[in-house]
Every structure is written in C-alpha cells, then in structure tokens.
Scaffold this motif. Sequence first.
Motif, PDB file in Angstrom:
ATOM      1  N   ILE A 138     119.796  13.965 -48.374  1.00 29.58           N
ATOM      2  CA  ILE A 138     119.245  13.107 -46.991  1.00 29.58           C
ATOM      3  C   ILE A 138     117.961  13.950 -47.161  1.00 29.58           C
ATOM      4  N   GLY A 139     116.984  12.619 -47.390  1.00 33.86           N
ATOM      5  CA  GLY A 139     115.157  13.637 -47.425  1.00 33.86           C
ATOM      6  C   GLY A 139     114.738  12.897 -45.915  1.00 33.86           C
ATOM      7  N   MET A 140     113.679  12.900 -45.641  1.00 32.42           N
ATOM      8  CA  MET A 140     113.133  13.125 -44.880  1.00 32.42           C
ATOM      9  C   MET A 140     111.726  12.677 -44.832  1.00 32.42           C
ATOM     10  N   VAL A 141     110.526  12.175 -44.009  1.00 30.57           N
ATOM     11  CA  VAL A 141     109.774  11.920 -44.225  1.00 30.57           C
ATOM     12  C   VAL A 141     109.374  11.627 -42.488  1.00 30.57           C
ATOM     13  N   PHE A 142     108.463  12.369 -41.577  1.00 29.23           N
ATOM     14  CA  PHE A 142     107.452  13.077 -41.148  1.00 29.23           C
ATOM     15  C   PHE A 142     107.330  11.861 -39.890  1.00 29.23           C
ATOM     16  N   GLN A 143     106.850  11.915 -39.120  1.00 29.16           N
ATOM     17  CA  GLN A 143     106.288  11.373 -37.597  1.00 29.16           C
ATOM     18  C   GLN A 143     104.437  11.703 -38.230  1.00 29.16           C
ATOM     19  N   ARG A 144     104.369  12.326 -38.731  1.00 29.73           N
ATOM     20  CA  ARG A 144     103.195  12.562 -39.398  1.00 29.73           C
ATOM     21  C   ARG A 144     102.812  12.701 -40.720  1.00 29.73           C
ATOM     22  N   PRO A 145     101.447  12.638 -41.347  1.00 27.41           N
ATOM     23  CA  PRO A 145     102.042  12.295 -42.364  1.00 27.41           C
ATOM     24  C   PRO A 145     101.683  14.713 -43.442  1.00 27.41           C
ATOM     25  N   ASN A 146     102.449  14.750 -43.385  1.00 29.94           N
ATOM     26  CA  ASN A 146     102.095  16.492 -43.832  1.00 29.94           C
ATOM     27  C   ASN A 146     102.383  17.023 -45.207  1.00 29.94           C
ATOM     28  N   PRO A 147     101.260  16.408 -45.785  1.00 34.29           N
ATOM     29  CA  PRO A 147     101.250  16.889 -47.192  1.00 34.29           C
ATOM     30  C   PRO A 147     100.826  17.887 -47.545  1.00 34.29           C
ATOM     31  N   PHE A 148     101.314  19.197 -48.826  1.00 30.85           N
ATOM     32  CA  PHE A 148     100.737  20.342 -49.054  1.00 30.85           C
ATOM     33  C   PHE A 148      99.568  20.462 -49.294  1.00 30.85           C
ATOM     34  N   PRO A 149      99.253  21.950 -49.074  1.00 29.10           N
ATOM     35  CA  PRO A 149      97.299  21.637 -49.597  1.00 29.10           C
ATOM     36  C   PRO A 149      97.704  22.012 -50.935  1.00 29.10           C
ATOM     37  N   LYS A 150      98.330  21.494 -51.561  1.00 29.94           N
ATOM     38  CA  LYS A 150      98.153  21.378 -53.377  1.00 29.94           C
ATOM     39  C   LYS A 150      97.549  20.020 -53.886  1.00 29.94           C
ATOM     40  N   SER A 151      97.284  19.616 -55.110  1.00 34.37           N
ATOM     41  CA  SER A 151      97.143  18.655 -55.889  1.00 34.37           C
ATOM     42  C   SER A 151      98.648  17.409 -55.700  1.00 34.37           C
ATOM     43  N   ILE A 152      97.867  16.030 -55.606  1.00 33.25           N
ATOM     44  CA  ILE A 152      99.033  14.979 -55.232  1.00 33.25           C
ATOM     45  C   ILE A 152      99.658  15.194 -56.569  1.00 33.25           C
ATOM     46  N   TYR A 153      99.511  15.676 -58.072  1.00 37.60           N
ATOM     47  CA  TYR A 153     100.529  15.448 -58.882  1.00 37.60           C
ATOM     48  C   TYR A 153     101.517  16.665 -57.915  1.00 37.60           C
ATOM     49  N   ASP A 154     101.157  18.243 -58.030  1.00 40.63           N
ATOM     50  CA  ASP A 154     101.764  19.345 -57.434  1.00 40.63           C
ATOM     51  C   ASP A 154     102.563  18.662 -55.642  1.00 40.63           C
ATOM     52  N   ASN A 155     102.257  17.752 -55.102  1.00 40.51           N
ATOM     53  CA  ASN A 155     102.806  17.676 -53.801  1.00 40.51           C
ATOM     54  C   ASN A 155     103.996  17.180 -54.447  1.00 40.51           C
ATOM     55  N   VAL A 156     103.926  16.069 -55.566  1.00 46.51           N
ATOM     56  CA  VAL A 156     105.212  15.457 -56.066  1.00 46.51           C
ATOM     57  C   VAL A 156     105.774  15.945 -56.801  1.00 46.51           C
ATOM     58  N   ALA A 157     105.124  16.839 -57.554  1.00 39.96           N
ATOM     59  CA  ALA A 157     106.763  17.527 -58.247  1.00 39.96           C
ATOM     60  C   ALA A 157     106.337  18.717 -57.953  1.00 39.96           C
ATOM     61  N   TRP A 158     106.481  19.285 -56.959  1.00 41.99           N
ATOM     62  CA  TRP A 158     107.046  20.618 -56.185  1.00 41.99           C
ATOM     63  C   TRP A 158     108.699  20.722 -55.911  1.00 41.99           C
ATOM     64  N   ALA A 159     109.320  19.507 -55.483  1.00 41.75           N
ATOM     65  CA  ALA A 159     110.650  20.070 -55.065  1.00 41.75           C
ATOM     66  C   ALA A 159     111.104  19.827 -56.571  1.00 41.75           C
ATOM     67  N   PRO A 160     111.190  19.025 -57.491  1.00 39.75           N
ATOM     68  CA  PRO A 160     111.605  18.918 -58.531  1.00 39.75           C
ATOM     69  C   PRO A 160     111.533  20.443 -59.776  1.00 39.75           C
ATOM     70  N   ARG A 161     110.108  20.583 -59.941  1.00 38.56           N
ATOM     71  CA  ARG A 161     110.184  21.939 -60.447  1.00 38.56           C
ATOM     72  C   ARG A 161     111.060  23.074 -59.871  1.00 38.56           C
ATOM     73  N   ASN A 162     111.423  22.507 -58.555  1.00 34.55           N
ATOM     74  CA  ASN A 162     112.462  24.285 -57.695  1.00 34.55           C
ATOM     75  C   ASN A 162     113.946  24.009 -57.812  1.00 34.55           C
ATOM     76  N   LEU A 163     113.689  22.250 -58.084  1.00 39.09           N
ATOM     77  CA  LEU A 163     115.505  22.126 -58.563  1.00 39.09           C
ATOM     78  C   LEU A 163     115.754  21.965 -59.090  1.00 39.09           C
ATOM     79  N   LYS A 164     114.892  22.374 -60.658  1.00 38.94           N
ATOM     80  CA  LYS A 164     115.027  22.309 -62.219  1.00 38.94           C
ATOM     81  C   LYS A 164     115.143  21.477 -62.666  1.00 38.94           C
ATOM     82  N   MET A 165     114.347  20.584 -61.738  1.00 37.08           N
ATOM     83  CA  MET A 165     114.743  18.816 -62.471  1.00 37.08           C
ATOM     84  C   MET A 165     112.983  18.627 -63.643  1.00 37.08           C
TER      85      MET A 165
END
Lengths: 329, 317
Positions: free
Chosen positions: B147-174
């Motif tokens: 159950i994913g969630m998106v918050f009121q204020r945009p809260n991207p990680f201070p990383k690259s655009i690619y790493d923002n999206v890739a961070w969770a899949p990497r940590n979840l062994k995807m």
Amino acid sequence: MTDPDDPDVTPREASDPSDAALQATAELDSLSLLAEDLLDPSGPLTPSGHLRRRQMVSRLAEAAQTTAAVLAVAVLGILVYSVASRGASVLSIGFLTKDPPVLSGVAGGGIAPAIVGTALIMAVATAIAMPMGILAALFLTEFAGRWTARAIRLALDLLNGLPTIVVGLFVFGLLVVGHHQSGFAGSVALAIIMLPLIARATQEVLTLVPAGLREAADALGVCHWRTVLGVVLPTARGGILTATVLAVARAAGETAPLIFVCSIFSNTTSLNLFGQALPNIPVYIFNASEAAERYGFARAWGAAFVLLAFILLASLGGRALGRRATLSR
Amino acid sequence: MRPPDPSEMPATGASNVRPRVRIQTPALAHEAAQAAANARPTDALRGSPRGEQDSALTVGREAIFDVQDLSVSYGSSQAISGVTLQIHRNLITAIIGPSGCGKTTFIRSLNRMNDSVPGFTIDGKILYHGHDIYDRGVDRVEVRRRIGMVFQRPNPFPKSIYDNVAWAPRNLKMKSGLDERVERALRGAALWDEVKDRLKDSALGLSGGQQQRLCIARAIAIQPDVLLLDEPASALDPIATAAIEELMQTLKNRYTIVIVTHNMQQAARVADRTAFFNLDASDGRRTGVLVEYGDTDVMFTRPADTRTSDYVTGRFG
C-alpha cells in the motif's frame, strides 16, 4: 417604507445600523483608560514623551552589546597575534620536519615527532569516536523512545561537561596503571571527549532531515535501517562531517588528559601506538615551556602557533563544509 | 523518536481548529443560530456508520479495504470514531471534509503510517484483502510495500531523478531490469518525456508538479496494490493539478486509489466514490465521523444527509 415622510418606518430603518456602530465606538472608547493615551494623529512625527526615553535606553543597550561583541573578537585577535608574533619567527620547513635537538639549550630543531604523534593519536581517536557518535545519534533520532532519548541526551551532555582532567584520570586508571603510557591511551581519552560532541551535533543535524523524507522512504515498504542508510545519512552527510571536524579541532588541543596517559616520551618520531607514549604537540608545548630555557620557549611558541593554526583552519574548514552542505540541500 | 511533521499531525488540541468568532450583530445572530442548527446532526445520523447507498459501481467489485468501526486516538484526543466503509478495487475513492475532520488520520491508518505518531491508538478493524493490518504478526513494512503513499508536499529524495525511482526497487531486491522498471514507472507517472534526457540530474531541480509526479513514479515503481494520495495536488498550481488528475485516471486501471482532498471540485472531477467526513462537535467531543459515503455523482447531486449537501454546496467548510 418607500414613503420618506412615514415617521414610523424611516427613522428605524436608518437608526438600526448606526446604533450598532455607536455601540461599537463606545466599547472602543471604554478600552482606553486615560485621556492622554489617546493618540493625536495630526501631531508632528517626531518621538514624543515616553518614546524619547525608550530610545535613549535602547541606544545605551545597543552600545553595551556592541562593546561586548568587539571585546570578544579582540580577545581572539590579541591571542592569535601574540602567538603568531612569537611563534612565526621559528617557523620553517625544518621546524615541521626535524626532531628537537637532543641537548637542551640548543637553538634550531623542530617538532616533527609531536606533529606525527598528534596526527596519529587524533586519527585513532576519530576512528573510535566518529562511528560511535554517529550510531548513538542515529539511535537517538531514529529508534529510541522519547524517554530513552531524553536520558541518553542528558548523559551525553553530562559527558560533554566532564572536566577533561577527570577523563584523563579515568583513562589513566583504565589503561595506564599496571601497564604503561601509550598513544592509544591518549586516543581513548580524546575519543571520550569527542564522542558527546559528535553525537550531539550529529543528532542536531539528523533532526533537521525533513520528516517528509523519512515518511516517503518508509511508505515505500523499505526497512527503516535501509531508510537511514539510503536517505537520512546521505542527506545529513555534510553536517556530520562538520560536526566531526569541529570535534577534532576541539580535541586536538586537549592537554590535561594527555599529561596523564601520554606524556613521558622520547623526542623521536614513532608510529608505535601501543608500546609507548607518543610525542604530541600539547604536551610538548607544556614541557618545553616548563623547562627554563630560551630555545625551548621559542620552540614552544612555534608549536603553539602550529597547533593554533591547525585548529583555526579546521574550524573554518568545518564550518565552510557545513555551509556548503546546507546550501546544496 | 523523530518529531512528526506538524502539517501531518492530527488534530491534537487547538492547532487545527479555527478560532470561532462570536457574531454579536443582531442581524447576523439569527443566521449564526441557523448555521449551528444545520451543523448539528440529527440524533438518528450522528456518529453512526451509515449504510452505503446501493451502487452500480461496486456490484461485483472486490472490496480491497473493509474498514469496520474504526476509531483512532492520539493520546486523549479522538481523531476519528466509528468509521465503517469499504474501498473497492480499481476505483478512485475520494475522502473529503473540512479541516481537522480526520481525513488524513484515516488514510494514514490504512498503511500504518500513524504507527510512529506518539500516543496513537486504534480501535476497530481494517481488513485488507481479509487480513487485519493491525493484527499481531503483521509487519508494517510489508503493509507499506503493498500500500504505497504519496504525500501532500512533494518530497523527493535529494538524489538524482533516476535514483529516486530506483532506490526502493534496489532495496527490495527488484534489481533485474532496473532501467526498464524506472522507465516504466516514469512513463506511468507521465513524466518520462520531460526527464528522460536528465535522469542523472538532481530531483530537487524539478518543478513542484514534476516532483509530485516523480513521487508517484517512485511509489508505483515497486508495483504496489493500492495507492494512497494525501492531498497530492494541494501544493501545486492548476496546470500541475490537472496533470496529476489526468494521471490518476490512467493509474486506476492498474491500482486502487484512495485520495484525500479538501478540494471538492477535485473530488467531483476524479473520484468514482466519495466519502464525506465531518467534525462532530456534539456531546462536548470533537471527533471526525464518516457522514456519508457513496458514488460521487450521487454525493454531489442528491446527498442523503443535510451536512453533506451543506458542505458540497459550499455553505460551510
């Protein structure tokens, strides 16, 4: 009602709102207790009455504050000038690279062993205190309950306030009694001094990491430790580096603990951290200024200048690091 | 314990409650009394979970969430009480209501984001595919994985655009096909064409609307089952809002979406079903209750409850 001459309707229609307005004005008037409090809006816009006195007081207070601030800067300026004026004359490449002369009462020579020893002791102290401090700060901000965190924060603050000579005594009893003085004992003592500085400063930086970032990471179904490693620590990296550099600058000049645990040393460069006491700058300054000998005095001033320069540069560098990290965020 | 973001905090005390100005003018006193009378629920409706209206939309649709008599408190203050509703697969369900009525509390309870708020206690059940998500042995990390969630204020990680999206899949062994996964997520969030040439740039350089779409891409990169959106467009300009709303229409084919919004027009535009929450101040308590829940067009055209019609016609709130 449309007939203006109708005496029953017209006055009532007109008086209803104005009655309310009158009442409101009366309430306002009852707020001001004295007639002289009433503002004369048409008077000249120069300070009047009470305000004139307030401005005098204000100007006096401002002058006192400025004086205090100037004095604080002046103390630093005079201190740096007096050390530099006495220490700079002996400074040379040789002073940084040579051993002290074997015999006393001889000019020349350098403080290379003390520089190497201080560098080594500080490196090991940092290697001990930095991971411990960062982990403790992470525990405080990320995992501990409110009361645990409060207790640990208090403990760290008390540790921070501990007289460094007591830390020296403690390490003396722990590592030196029954053994011998060593550079490592010095590192441990300095690490104890650095630990609360790093932990508290790191904790302050970690609390600045926006809660939204943690929530975003948590909402992605990733374990919290991965969140810490992947999002929290990288975001706070600059601040943590600053905290460490400032702690190093603070501990590098500590003398009292080293006198207990790392002060009986020969004047030759050594990298033997565990076997013997390592020469180091603070104790060298202390020893050389105790010996009644003018060339020793000169070298002590030189060493003091080197130490002071290192600490000032490290502090400024640490702050610059911190500022850059904040800007890039 | 990290301090909770104040903007996300539930109605603890007075902070969320607008101070009431007593109106003294005789001409207006009557109206104020009328408004108070309207705001007070009739006894039959107050606090009780209303049965849902029959709906062609939900017939034959699996209920992803089955919320039963849910009450949430923070310390001694009760944020919501007695909420019963079902959320159905591949529909957009909007939660609307005035400030402080527990909308955010409700949606954050659905993926256990409230767990870290001090004093949080929950009563009742939230069944997700039949599993009680507050059951012992349920891992909240696993809950949020689905159950994913998106918050009121945009809260991207201070990383690259690619790493923002890739961070969770990497940590979840995807990790296999990570590039394709990132591209698919960014396309899914209608952001790919704008960022494909600068994937290595910092995400903080994007505009607010782009950042929010990046946050959606980040959330769908791990292919959750449900997307919770907590006022996702409230910090965005109308054009960026329109982009997000359009995006939601395509996302609902893949995901079940729950959106909190205080913008009624937005709910009317995007949602299939709408739940109206209100602050119930009767009995000296202040707590959020579910007033009415049904198909969006019914909720906005012929609601059953006067409080709903007052709210959707803009008479208060």
